[in-house]
Enzyme design. Structure first.
Site, PDB file in Angstrom:
ATOM      1  N   THR A 198      -9.916  54.801  45.159  1.00  0.00           N
ATOM      2  CA  THR A 198      -8.548  54.343  44.942  1.00  0.00           C
ATOM      3  C   THR A 198      -7.721  55.578  44.582  1.00  0.00           C
ATOM      4  OG1 THR A 198      -7.156  52.694  43.815  1.00  0.00           O
ATOM      5  CG2 THR A 198      -8.937  53.685  42.501  1.00  0.00           C
ATOM      6  N   TYR A 199      -6.630  55.391  43.862  1.00  0.00           N
ATOM      7  CA  TYR A 199      -5.822  56.525  43.419  1.00  0.00           C
ATOM      8  C   TYR A 199      -5.446  56.325  41.963  1.00  0.00           C
ATOM      9  CZ  TYR A 199      -1.971  53.302  44.334  1.00  0.00           C
ATOM     10  OH  TYR A 199      -1.143  52.203  44.341  1.00  0.00           O
ATOM     11  N   GLY A 208      -5.806  45.753  41.710  1.00  0.00           N
ATOM     12  CA  GLY A 208      -5.827  45.340  43.103  1.00  0.00           C
ATOM     13  C   GLY A 208      -7.229  44.970  43.553  1.00  0.00           C
ATOM     14  N   ALA A 209      -7.498  45.179  44.837  1.00  0.00           N
ATOM     15  CA  ALA A 209      -8.797  44.805  45.408  1.00  0.00           C
ATOM     16  C   ALA A 209      -9.963  45.462  44.672  1.00  0.00           C
ATOM     17  CB  ALA A 209      -8.834  45.165  46.891  1.00  0.00           C
ATOM     18  N   ALA A 210      -9.732  46.655  44.116  1.00  0.00           N
ATOM     19  CA  ALA A 210     -10.794  47.358  43.381  1.00  0.00           C
ATOM     20  C   ALA A 210     -11.262  46.565  42.162  1.00  0.00           C
ATOM     21  CB  ALA A 210     -10.315  48.740  42.961  1.00  0.00           C
ATOM     22  N   SER A 231      -4.656  50.712  42.680  1.00  0.00           N
ATOM     23  CA  SER A 231      -4.783  51.916  41.863  1.00  0.00           C
ATOM     24  C   SER A 231      -5.703  51.735  40.662  1.00  0.00           C
ATOM     25  CB  SER A 231      -3.423  52.397  41.362  1.00  0.00           C
ATOM     26  OG  SER A 231      -2.919  51.520  40.368  1.00  0.00           O
TER      27      SER A 231
END
Length: 126
Positions: free
Chosen positions: A57-58, A73-75, A25
């Protein structure tokens, strides 16, 4: 016909946190979400002005007034603390509605100081 239109945009916010090990996120100051009309858990696109990366993402809400933009996260591989990003959400609507639609845009400077909001994006010549 259904068209996909810009719903809201946070223009040139600065990344304040990047946490690779968080679930995912992008945490965004609730005041910023409100200004752009972005809801918690809504899909967002992030365009990194600093490094050119674009990712999805969100949104999750960070504390109101905190000026937080935390890419998680991955972002977090796509943005670092201090990067300037544009965050956008989109909406689908019928062609007739899309022709008069105006997005919610919030403009930022410095350390995530909101300078103004608008319902239109001015034309600029490079």
């Amino acid at each position: 016909m259904i068209r996909t239109m810009l719903q809201g945009k946070l223009h040139r916010v600065k990344v304040t946190h990047a946490d690779l090990h968080y679930e995912g996120s992008c945490a965004i100051d609730q005041d910023f979400l409100d200004a752009a009309g972005i809801l918690e858990n809504e899909a967002i696109d992030i365009w990194n002005v600093t490094n050119g990366k674009r990712f999805s993402t969100y949104a999750i809400a960070a504390e109101r007034g905190s000026r937080i933009i935390s890419v998680n996260g991955a972002a977090a591989h796509c943005a670092s603390v201090g990067d300037i990003v544009i965050i956008a959400s989109f909406v689908n609507m019928p062609d007739e509605e899309a022709r008069t639609w105006r997005p919610n845009v919030a403009y930022f400077e410095g350390d995530n100081e909101m300078k103004r909001t608008a319902k239109a994006i001015p034309v600029q010549v490079a």
